[in-house]
Design a protein around this motif. Sequence first.
Motif, PDB file in Angstrom:
ATOM      1  N   LYS A 140       1.079  87.664  70.360  1.00 11.46           N
ATOM      2  CA  LYS A 140       2.540  87.515  70.528  1.00 11.46           C
ATOM      3  C   LYS A 140       2.854  87.197  71.980  1.00 11.46           C
ATOM      4  O   LYS A 140       3.656  86.309  72.270  1.00 11.46           O
ATOM      5  N   GLU A 141       2.198  87.914  72.894  1.00 11.83           N
ATOM      6  CA  GLU A 141       2.412  87.699  74.323  1.00 11.83           C
ATOM      7  C   GLU A 141       1.877  86.319  74.741  1.00 11.83           C
ATOM      8  O   GLU A 141       2.539  85.589  75.486  1.00 11.83           O
ATOM      9  N   ARG A 144       4.228  83.674  73.583  1.00 12.94           N
ATOM     10  CA  ARG A 144       5.449  83.654  74.422  1.00 12.94           C
ATOM     11  C   ARG A 144       5.204  82.869  75.710  1.00 12.94           C
ATOM     12  O   ARG A 144       6.005  82.026  76.100  1.00 12.94           O
ATOM     13  N   ASP A 147       4.786  79.157  74.982  1.00 10.70           N
ATOM     14  CA  ASP A 147       6.059  78.487  74.667  1.00 10.70           C
ATOM     15  C   ASP A 147       6.882  78.275  75.930  1.00 10.70           C
ATOM     16  O   ASP A 147       7.487  77.226  76.128  1.00 10.70           O
ATOM     17  N   ARG A 148       6.876  79.312  76.800  1.00 12.23           N
ATOM     18  CA  ARG A 148       7.616  79.200  78.061  1.00 12.23           C
ATOM     19  C   ARG A 148       7.087  78.033  78.898  1.00 12.23           C
ATOM     20  O   ARG A 148       7.829  77.343  79.563  1.00 12.23           O
TER      21      ARG A 148
END
Length: 379
Positions: A140-141, A144, A147-148
């Motif tokens: 999940k991290e 993230r 995607d950033r």
Amino acid sequence: MRSNTKIEFYRHNLDRRDISAASEVLKSIFLTTGKAVRVFEEKFSGYTGCKNTVGVTSCTAALHLALIAWGIGPGDEVITTPMSFCATSNAVLHAGARPVFVDVEESTGNINAELMEKAVTRRTKAIIPVHLYGQMCDMKEIRRIADRRGLVVIEDAAHSIESVRDGIRPGELGDAACFSFYATKNITSGEGGAIATNDSGKAGLIKSLRLHGIDKSAAERYSKIYRHWDMPLLGWKYNMDNIHAALLAGQIERIEKLRAKRERIARRYERAFDGAKGIGLLKPVPGSKHARHLFTIQVASGKRDRLLHSLQQKGIGVAVNYTPIHLLGYYRKNFGHKKGDFPVAEKIGARTISLPLYPKLKPDEADYVISRVLSELPK
Ligand SMILES: *Cc1c(COP(=O)(O)O)cnc(C)c1O
């Protein structure tokens, strides 16, 4: 146990049915990529939950093709971990890109997500996390961060077909996950690999790239009416064949049972070594399902090789997973890496010993391993 005890580091789990499935292929007319590969791919997709599986000849090939399919090549940087088998970063080199290593977490040996973000540059195009020993990274991290920063995530899931963390499985948040069926992996065909992805367009592209970039497979060409084919792209020769695929299909059906047996052995080791003087353990992350590919203990670096050799002398198969990639000759020479670059990975690399872990390992054999580790550990 007798003094001539021999406990192999690994024993595969091919059974009569797997062997007879492969024999059936050998008795048939069609040996290369065909129906048995399709059956394997469907079963594997059914297990992983990913829409597509593409069978190839190794995980190294899987990583290489995934990088190519997502457009990664010369001039690009790919962030990955030094605490892995050299295949992970070699695949980046095969694609013509540059591997950029980032140090790992002490508690799991997995890539450190915080450091990962700091290593991103304008040239960074992808991240290859490795789910070390079967413990999944925090996907999940990682997703993230990716995607950033607009990065592709290709998971090296060679150790972790069965893993789950935060309800997430390999291939679920990554753009693709790459698997290995090498001789010592959790399921095996001697050599073999697969790419799992929910991106059906990329899966189609990879199917073509695994066979020279040809637009029809041999199975499609081998039909009643001869069909002409074209080669619109330059690909590689990485297609899985029916013989290997036939060996794998049955193992997918037994995969949870096989993992459960390794889980019991791993827990036996954990009970015995937890709190033992001079022995450290990497603990599974609470709430995650560990694939239990490798079981490692950590001992002081000055004692590691002595323990390694005395276990071997007692007939126990052991291994070191891994000497960090950046300290291998090629990487030192071509990338100027040296000791001290990634201290946590180096600490694990200098202290780690992998013990026998496979479904056929009997409880009394595991107990023999435990007693030898405890008695041979240099004081
Ligand atoms: C075994 C392994 C590979 C390479 O798999 P092959 O199928 O032998 O190419 C890649 N990454 C990791 C972490 C591995 O353990």
